[in-house]
Scaffold this motif. Structure first.
Motif, short mmCIF file in Angstrom:
data_model
loop_
_atom_site.label_atom_id
_atom_site.label_comp_id
_atom_site.label_asym_id
_atom_site.label_seq_id
_atom_site.Cartn_x
_atom_site.Cartn_y
_atom_site.Cartn_z
N LEU A 275 60.50 79.72 118.82
CA LEU A 275 61.88 80.15 118.60
C LEU A 275 62.72 79.90 119.85
O LEU A 275 62.31 80.24 120.96
CB LEU A 275 61.91 81.64 118.25
N GLN A 276 63.90 79.33 119.63
CA GLN A 276 64.91 79.25 120.67
C GLN A 276 66.04 80.20 120.29
O GLN A 276 66.86 79.90 119.42
CB GLN A 276 65.48 77.83 120.80
N PRO A 277 66.11 81.38 120.91
CA PRO A 277 67.19 82.31 120.57
C PRO A 277 68.48 81.93 121.28
O PRO A 277 68.47 81.51 122.44
CB PRO A 277 66.66 83.66 121.08
N ILE A 278 69.59 82.07 120.58
CA ILE A 278 70.90 81.74 121.12
C ILE A 278 71.73 83.01 121.14
O ILE A 278 71.94 83.64 120.10
CB ILE A 278 71.61 80.67 120.27
N PRO A 279 72.23 83.42 122.30
CA PRO A 279 73.07 84.63 122.33
C PRO A 279 74.40 84.39 121.64
O PRO A 279 74.92 83.28 121.61
CB PRO A 279 73.25 84.89 123.83
N VAL A 280 74.95 85.45 121.09
CA VAL A 280 76.25 85.38 120.43
C VAL A 280 77.33 85.32 121.51
O VAL A 280 77.30 86.08 122.47
CB VAL A 280 76.49 86.59 119.52
N ARG A 281 78.27 84.40 121.35
CA ARG A 281 79.37 84.28 122.31
C ARG A 281 80.66 84.73 121.67
O ARG A 281 80.86 84.55 120.46
CB ARG A 281 79.50 82.84 122.79
N VAL A 282 81.55 85.29 122.48
CA VAL A 282 82.86 85.73 121.99
C VAL A 282 83.60 84.52 121.43
O VAL A 282 83.71 83.49 122.09
CB VAL A 282 83.68 86.38 123.12
#
Length: 485
Positions: A275-282
């Motif tokens: 898994l490559q998790p991607i943080p949520v961006r504004v």
């Protein structure tokens, strides 16, 4: 499907090329004060439109982008051309759900609101509590409008205490999208997407083992996806029947094992290099889409609502530069498939998503009446068909899915094939458990996002993250209870 909400905007879905990428209802001529299950409702002034001496302007606020925006504009033009009493003007006042909610909240104190507000599906309780919405039920009762052609599941989602609040809705869902070529090269069946999270893990292991990509599953840690998985497993997020039997008073994630099971699955996927998790961006990010577009990932879970935009992007009819993804390169060779959301236990179990339309009670009577007239047009077969084929919104009018036009679309286009799956998924949502009803929904979504993010980026134990998330939900509900809207 605030989606902050968060069903992603169609522009972001198109961005990386991820996935390969009626007539108006006649009123009864009088303003009536309706009731529903014994509850007195404010009157819907349907007669006021007949009394107007000049065309009535109906302003609509929304945040829909790309092909969805184009379709809204086209339908407004069709409606305007079909009659001379009302003029609808679409205003795209925000680029994201968060910005749209902020625009609404800023406008409520001064009552400088539009005639219609297209809210994301998490805003239902906020709309009710704001005190500026005319319930659709009032107009239904005043005109004898027949609701039976409209999806009972969708209606259930926007109904509180027997009162339907949304005048129309544009349902959406969440699907798994996958690179069929990667499946073939890994010895997997390219026509068999993963049906459960266990199968998704097994497919990711096969792809990684074959050396095709390092991290086969890319996932933006957006809370709506977490929520859809939980609702699909009939796991409440808040108490009191997910906020539908009575106002929610506390978080309910720790009441069962589903949330911890989900967080643990994600932890293990990352720990094992799958898994490559991607943080949520504004304002939204595109890293997860770029990973698919550049074939650095093989699978992603995202909204169905960008299907037509994605197909347009892949066919060259929507440029990457136009949606902020210049430099992605040629994506026409991608062979992307889709499947129902892989569930915790079973496939295709999810919840309601997508925007809904609310009539503002702050406008003059003739504007409220004109807004309702436009809503009956938007609920008609012509508009519902166009919303499906042009904007990737699933039919609120259920018979549209069986129409020759819809069947031709489902059978004859890439986007149509994806949306057939999404429509089937929505049709199978349990009307008795369509999703939570929460006042501070944006804060609850932040808590859900932060809970999973703590597991993936801060190595927080899943059980502790679940407790932390419940505590944050408790705080949000407590604060909301003190002041309401």
């Amino acid at each position: 499907m605030v989606t902050g909400r968060s069903i992603r905007t169609t522009a972001l879905l198109a961005v990386a090329g991820l996935l390969a990428a009626c007539s108006s209802s006649g009123g009864d001529g009088g303003a009536a004060s309706g009731t529903s299950e014994g509850r007195a409702l404010p009157p819907c002034p349907v007669a006021a439109l007949d009394q107007a001496t000049q065309p009535v302007e109906v302003v609509v606020w929304h945040s829909i982008q790309a092909k969805g925006k184009d379709t809204f504009d086209e339908l407004a033009a069709r409606y305007n051309a079909s009659q001379s009493r009302v003029r609808v003007r679409m205003e795209n006042v925000a680029a994201t759900d968060e910005e749209l909610l902020q625009a609404f909240e800023r406008a409520v104190p001064s009552r400088q609101l539009p005639a219609l507000f297209v809210a994301n599906d998490t805003m239902t309780q906020t709309m009710v509590d704001s005190g500026v919405v005319l319930p659709a039920q009032s107009c239904v009762d005043a005109t004898g409008y027949d609701l039976t052609p409209l999806s009972p599941t969708v209606r259930a989602y926007y109904t509180l205490d027997g009162v339907l609040w949304a005048a129309s809705a544009n349902p959406g869902s969440v699907l798994v999208f996958y690179n069929k070529d990667h499946f073939r090269r890994a010895g997997l069946d390219p026509e068999k997407p993963p049906a459960t999270l266990a199968e998704l893990r097994s497919d990711a292991e096969a792809i990684k083992r074959a050396g095709i990509v390092d991290t086969p599953f890319v996932h933006e840690v957006a809370s709506y996806k977490t929520e859809f998985w939980l609702t699909g497993a009939h796991a409440p997020i808040v108490d009191n029947d997910n906020g539908r039997a009575a106002p929610a008073s506390r978080g309910a994630l720790a009441d069962g094992s589903s949330t911890q099971d989900l967080f643990t699955w994600f932890r293990d996927m990352k720990a094992d290099g799958l898994l490559q998790p991607i943080p949520v961006r504004v304002g939204g990010g595109i890293d997860q889409y770029l990973a698919m577009a550049t074939q650095k990932a093989s699978m992603i879970v995202e909204s169905s609502s960008g299907a037509t935009s994605v197909e347009a992007f892949l066919s060259g009819n929507l440029s990457g530069a136009a949606v902020g993804a210049d430099g992605v390169g040629d994506v026409s060779g991608l062979d992307i498939g889709a499947g129902a959301l892989p569930g915790l236990q079973a496939p295709g179990r999810t919840q309601m998503g997508g925007p809904a339309w609310f009539i503002m009670s702050t406008q003059p009577p003739e504007v409220q009446a004109a807004a309702w007239d436009f809503m009956t047009f938007m609920n008609g077969a012509e508009a519902q068909t166009k919303l499906l084929t042009g904007a990737s919104y699933l039919p609120y009018r259920t018979a549209v899915a069986d129409s020759p036009e819809a069947q031709a679309f489902f059978d004859g286009s890439l986007a149509g094939g994806w949306l057939r799956i999404a429509n089937q998924q929505v049709s199978e949502i349990d009307p008795a458990f369509p999703g939570p009803l929460i006042g501070p929904y944006d804060q609850v979504r932040l808590a859900l996002r932060d809970g999973l993010a703590a597991v993936l980026f801060d190595d927080r134990p899943p059980a502790d993250a679940v407790r932390d998330t419940d505590t944050a939900i408790d705080d949000a509900l407590r604060q909301y209870g003190k002041g309401g809207f």
